[in-house]
Design a protein around this motif. Structure first.
Motif, mmCIF file in Angstrom:
data_model
loop_
_atom_site.group_PDB
_atom_site.id
_atom_site.type_symbol
_atom_site.label_atom_id
_atom_site.label_comp_id
_atom_site.label_asym_id
_atom_site.label_seq_id
_atom_site.Cartn_x
_atom_site.Cartn_y
_atom_site.Cartn_z
ATOM 1 N N ARG A 1 -8.237 8.827 -2.522
ATOM 2 C CA ARG A 1 -7.532 7.549 -2.385
ATOM 3 C C ARG A 1 -6.387 7.638 -1.380
ATOM 4 O O ARG A 1 -6.116 6.682 -0.649
ATOM 5 N N ASP A 2 -5.739 8.781 -1.307
ATOM 6 C CA ASP A 2 -4.663 8.964 -0.335
ATOM 7 C C ASP A 2 -5.208 8.843 1.087
ATOM 8 O O ASP A 2 -4.554 8.265 1.955
ATOM 9 N N ASP A 3 -6.405 9.373 1.315
ATOM 10 C CA ASP A 3 -7.043 9.254 2.632
ATOM 11 C C ASP A 3 -7.265 7.784 2.996
ATOM 12 O O ASP A 3 -7.084 7.390 4.149
ATOM 13 N N GLN A 4 -7.647 6.981 2.017
ATOM 14 C CA GLN A 4 -7.856 5.553 2.272
ATOM 15 C C GLN A 4 -6.555 4.889 2.720
ATOM 16 O O GLN A 4 -6.541 4.112 3.682
ATOM 17 N N PHE A 5 -5.462 5.212 2.051
ATOM 18 C CA PHE A 5 -4.174 4.627 2.427
ATOM 19 C C PHE A 5 -3.704 5.144 3.788
ATOM 20 O O PHE A 5 -3.087 4.397 4.554
ATOM 21 N N GLY B 1 -8.264 1.405 -1.415
ATOM 22 C CA GLY B 1 -7.336 2.306 -2.106
ATOM 23 C C GLY B 1 -6.692 1.663 -3.320
ATOM 24 O O GLY B 1 -6.570 2.277 -4.376
ATOM 25 N N CYS C 1 0.828 -1.215 0.000
ATOM 26 C CA CYS C 1 0.000 0.000 0.000
ATOM 27 C C CYS C 1 0.860 1.262 0.000
ATOM 28 O O CYS C 1 0.505 2.257 -0.619
ATOM 29 N N ASP D 1 0.584 4.359 -2.421
ATOM 30 C CA ASP D 1 0.300 5.660 -1.800
ATOM 31 C C ASP D 1 1.352 6.694 -2.192
ATOM 32 O O ASP D 1 1.019 7.841 -2.487
ATOM 33 N N HIS E 1 -15.099 5.388 1.929
ATOM 34 C CA HIS E 1 -14.422 6.602 2.426
ATOM 35 C C HIS E 1 -15.170 7.104 3.662
ATOM 36 O O HIS E 1 -16.108 7.893 3.531
ATOM 37 N N SER F 1 -5.538 3.187 6.325
ATOM 38 C CA SER F 1 -4.985 1.833 6.332
ATOM 39 C C SER F 1 -3.685 1.786 7.126
ATOM 40 O O SER F 1 -3.510 0.916 7.993
#
Length: 198
Positions: free
Chosen positions: A135-139, A182, A40, A44, A189, A142
Protein backbone atom coordinates in the motif's frame (compact mmCIF):
# COMPACT_ATOMS: atom_id res chain seq x y z
CA UNK A 1 13.13 61.98 -32.56
CA UNK A 2 14.52 58.74 -33.95
CA UNK A 3 12.18 55.98 -34.98
CA UNK A 4 13.24 52.48 -34.05
CA UNK A 5 12.04 50.01 -36.68
CA UNK A 6 12.25 47.10 -34.26
CA UNK A 7 9.84 48.86 -31.93
CA UNK A 8 7.35 49.24 -34.74
CA UNK A 9 7.68 45.55 -35.65
CA UNK A 10 7.22 44.48 -32.02
CA UNK A 11 4.17 46.66 -31.55
CA UNK A 12 2.64 45.37 -34.78
CA UNK A 13 2.81 41.72 -33.65
CA UNK A 14 -0.54 40.49 -32.44
CA UNK A 15 -0.49 39.33 -28.85
CA UNK A 16 -1.13 35.68 -28.22
CA UNK A 17 -4.73 35.40 -27.04
CA UNK A 18 -5.15 34.21 -23.48
CA UNK A 19 -7.66 31.45 -22.95
CA UNK A 20 -10.14 32.59 -20.34
CA UNK A 21 -10.92 29.09 -19.10
CA UNK A 22 -7.36 27.73 -18.80
CA UNK A 23 -6.09 29.51 -15.66
CA UNK A 24 -9.25 28.83 -13.61
CA UNK A 25 -9.21 25.19 -14.78
CA UNK A 26 -5.55 24.88 -13.76
CA UNK A 27 -6.22 26.50 -10.37
CA UNK A 28 -9.18 24.22 -9.61
CA UNK A 29 -7.29 21.11 -10.75
CA UNK A 30 -4.24 22.00 -8.65
CA UNK A 31 -6.42 22.67 -5.60
CA UNK A 32 -8.23 19.35 -5.97
CA UNK A 33 -5.00 17.42 -6.55
CA UNK A 34 -3.26 19.07 -3.58
CA UNK A 35 -6.22 18.28 -1.33
CA UNK A 36 -6.30 14.67 -2.45
CA UNK A 37 -2.52 14.42 -2.05
CA UNK A 38 -2.81 15.76 1.52
CA UNK A 39 -5.42 13.13 2.43
CA UNK A 40 -3.25 10.39 0.95
CA UNK A 41 -0.21 11.72 2.81
CA UNK A 42 -1.94 11.32 6.18
CA UNK A 43 -2.85 7.71 5.40
CA UNK A 44 0.61 7.02 3.96
CA UNK A 45 2.31 8.37 7.09
CA UNK A 46 0.18 6.08 9.26
CA UNK A 47 1.10 3.13 7.05
CA UNK A 48 4.80 3.99 7.31
CA UNK A 49 4.50 4.06 11.12
CA UNK A 50 2.82 0.65 11.05
CA UNK A 51 5.60 -0.63 8.76
CA UNK A 52 8.23 0.59 11.21
CA UNK A 53 6.41 -1.16 14.06
CA UNK A 54 6.14 -4.41 12.06
CA UNK A 55 9.87 -4.20 11.26
CA UNK A 56 10.74 -3.62 14.94
CA UNK A 57 8.49 -6.51 16.00
CA UNK A 58 10.13 -8.78 13.44
CA UNK A 59 13.62 -7.89 14.69
CA UNK A 60 12.53 -8.46 18.30
CA UNK A 61 10.97 -11.83 17.51
CA UNK A 62 14.03 -13.02 15.57
CA UNK A 63 16.26 -11.88 18.46
CA UNK A 64 14.15 -13.83 20.95
CA UNK A 65 14.22 -16.76 18.52
CA UNK A 66 18.03 -16.70 18.56
CA UNK A 67 18.05 -16.54 22.37
CA UNK A 68 15.73 -19.56 22.51
CA UNK A 69 17.92 -21.33 19.97
CA UNK A 70 21.02 -20.76 22.12
CA UNK A 71 19.17 -22.03 25.21
CA UNK A 72 18.04 -25.11 23.30
CA UNK A 73 21.58 -25.82 22.08
CA UNK A 74 23.04 -25.41 25.57
CA UNK A 75 20.31 -27.70 26.92
CA UNK A 76 21.08 -30.30 24.24
CA UNK A 77 24.80 -30.15 25.01
CA UNK A 78 24.17 -30.52 28.76
CA UNK A 79 21.73 -33.36 28.07
CA UNK A 80 24.34 -35.19 26.00
CA UNK A 81 26.90 -34.82 28.79
CA UNK A 82 24.43 -36.09 31.37
CA UNK A 83 23.58 -39.14 29.24
CA UNK A 84 27.26 -39.95 28.83
CA UNK A 85 27.77 -39.60 32.59
CA UNK A 86 24.78 -41.88 33.20
CA UNK A 87 26.46 -44.68 31.24
CA UNK A 88 29.38 -44.76 33.66
CA UNK A 89 27.42 -43.80 36.78
CA UNK A 90 27.22 -45.89 39.90
CA UNK A 91 23.80 -47.21 40.96
CA UNK A 92 23.70 -44.53 43.66
CA UNK A 93 24.36 -41.70 41.15
CA UNK A 94 21.97 -42.97 38.45
CA UNK A 95 18.65 -41.74 39.98
CA UNK A 96 20.02 -38.20 40.34
CA UNK A 97 21.37 -38.20 36.78
CA UNK A 98 18.07 -39.55 35.41
CA UNK A 99 16.22 -36.78 37.23
CA UNK A 100 18.56 -34.17 35.69
CA UNK A 101 18.19 -35.79 32.25
CA UNK A 102 14.39 -35.58 32.53
CA UNK A 103 14.64 -31.91 33.60
CA UNK A 104 16.87 -31.00 30.66
CA UNK A 105 14.75 -32.97 28.19
CA UNK A 106 11.72 -30.93 29.34
CA UNK A 107 13.70 -27.69 29.05
CA UNK A 108 14.92 -28.54 25.54
CA UNK A 109 11.38 -29.43 24.47
CA UNK A 110 10.04 -26.19 25.97
CA UNK A 111 12.70 -24.07 24.23
CA UNK A 112 12.00 -25.78 20.89
CA UNK A 113 8.26 -25.07 21.21
CA UNK A 114 8.85 -21.43 22.17
CA UNK A 115 11.37 -21.07 19.36
CA UNK A 116 8.85 -22.36 16.80
CA UNK A 117 6.26 -19.91 18.16
CA UNK A 118 8.69 -16.99 17.84
CA UNK A 119 9.60 -18.04 14.29
CA UNK A 120 5.91 -18.00 13.33
CA UNK A 121 5.49 -14.54 14.90
CA UNK A 122 8.55 -13.17 13.04
CA UNK A 123 7.30 -14.59 9.74
CA UNK A 124 3.87 -13.07 10.40
CA UNK A 125 5.54 -9.71 11.11
CA UNK A 126 7.24 -9.94 7.69
CA UNK A 127 3.89 -10.65 6.01
CA UNK A 128 2.39 -7.63 7.77
CA UNK A 129 5.31 -5.47 6.63
CA UNK A 130 4.99 -6.70 3.03
CA UNK A 131 1.24 -6.01 2.97
CA UNK A 132 1.78 -2.50 4.31
CA UNK A 133 4.65 -1.89 1.88
CA UNK A 134 2.31 -2.87 -0.98
CA UNK A 135 0.00 0.00 0.00
CA UNK A 136 2.90 2.37 0.66
CA UNK A 137 4.06 1.80 -2.93
CA UNK A 138 0.61 2.85 -4.15
CA UNK A 139 0.81 6.12 -2.21
CA UNK A 140 4.36 6.75 -3.45
CA UNK A 141 3.22 6.40 -7.06
CA UNK A 142 0.26 8.66 -6.33
CA UNK A 143 2.51 11.36 -4.82
CA UNK A 144 4.96 11.23 -7.72
CA UNK A 145 2.25 11.31 -10.39
CA UNK A 146 0.38 14.19 -8.79
CA UNK A 147 3.63 16.17 -8.35
CA UNK A 148 4.37 15.70 -12.07
CA UNK A 149 0.80 16.72 -12.92
CA UNK A 150 1.02 19.90 -10.82
CA UNK A 151 4.31 20.83 -12.54
CA UNK A 152 2.74 20.33 -15.96
CA UNK A 153 -0.30 22.35 -14.93
CA UNK A 154 1.93 25.25 -13.86
CA UNK A 155 3.66 25.24 -17.23
CA UNK A 156 0.30 24.99 -19.02
CA UNK A 157 -0.90 28.09 -17.16
CA UNK A 158 2.30 29.97 -17.95
CA UNK A 159 2.41 29.04 -21.64
CA UNK A 160 -1.38 29.07 -22.17
CA UNK A 161 -1.19 25.75 -24.00
CA UNK A 162 -4.43 23.80 -23.62
CA UNK A 163 -2.74 20.69 -25.00
CA UNK A 164 -0.32 20.75 -22.06
CA UNK A 165 -3.33 20.99 -19.72
CA UNK A 166 -4.72 17.83 -21.35
CA UNK A 167 -1.33 16.09 -21.03
CA UNK A 168 -1.24 17.02 -17.31
CA UNK A 169 -4.53 15.21 -16.81
CA UNK A 170 -2.88 11.85 -17.60
CA UNK A 171 -0.59 11.75 -14.52
CA UNK A 172 -3.41 13.41 -12.55
CA UNK A 173 -5.79 10.54 -13.29
CA UNK A 174 -3.07 7.94 -12.63
CA UNK A 175 -2.15 9.62 -9.32
CA UNK A 176 -5.75 9.76 -8.16
CA UNK A 177 -6.26 6.14 -9.23
CA UNK A 178 -3.21 4.95 -7.25
CA UNK A 179 -4.16 7.07 -4.23
CA UNK A 180 -7.70 5.70 -4.30
CA UNK A 181 -6.31 2.16 -4.56
CA UNK A 182 -4.16 2.85 -1.47
CA UNK A 183 -7.03 4.37 0.49
CA UNK A 184 -9.47 1.61 -0.43
CA UNK A 185 -6.97 -1.24 -0.08
CA UNK A 186 -7.34 -2.31 -3.72
CA UNK A 187 -4.81 -4.68 -5.26
CA UNK A 188 -3.83 -2.33 -8.11
CA UNK A 189 -0.02 -2.47 -8.09
CA UNK A 190 1.99 -1.85 -11.30
CA UNK A 191 4.89 -4.10 -10.34
CA UNK A 192 7.13 -3.22 -13.31
CA UNK A 193 6.87 0.52 -12.61
CA UNK A 194 7.47 0.03 -8.89
CA UNK A 195 10.54 -2.11 -9.54
CA UNK A 196 11.83 0.49 -12.00
CA UNK A 197 11.54 3.23 -9.38
CA UNK A 198 12.84 1.23 -6.40
Amino acid sequence: MDIDPMEIIESAKPEKPRLAWLNPAVAITVALLATFMGICKVKDDNIVQAMQQAQADKIDHWSYYQARNIREEIGNATLTQLKIQAIAATPAQLPLLQKEIATYEAQVKDQAAKKAELKAQAENDQKTYDALNFRDDQFDLSDASIAIAISLLAVASLTQLPLLFAVALVPSVFGVLMGTAGLAGLSLHPQALIQLLS
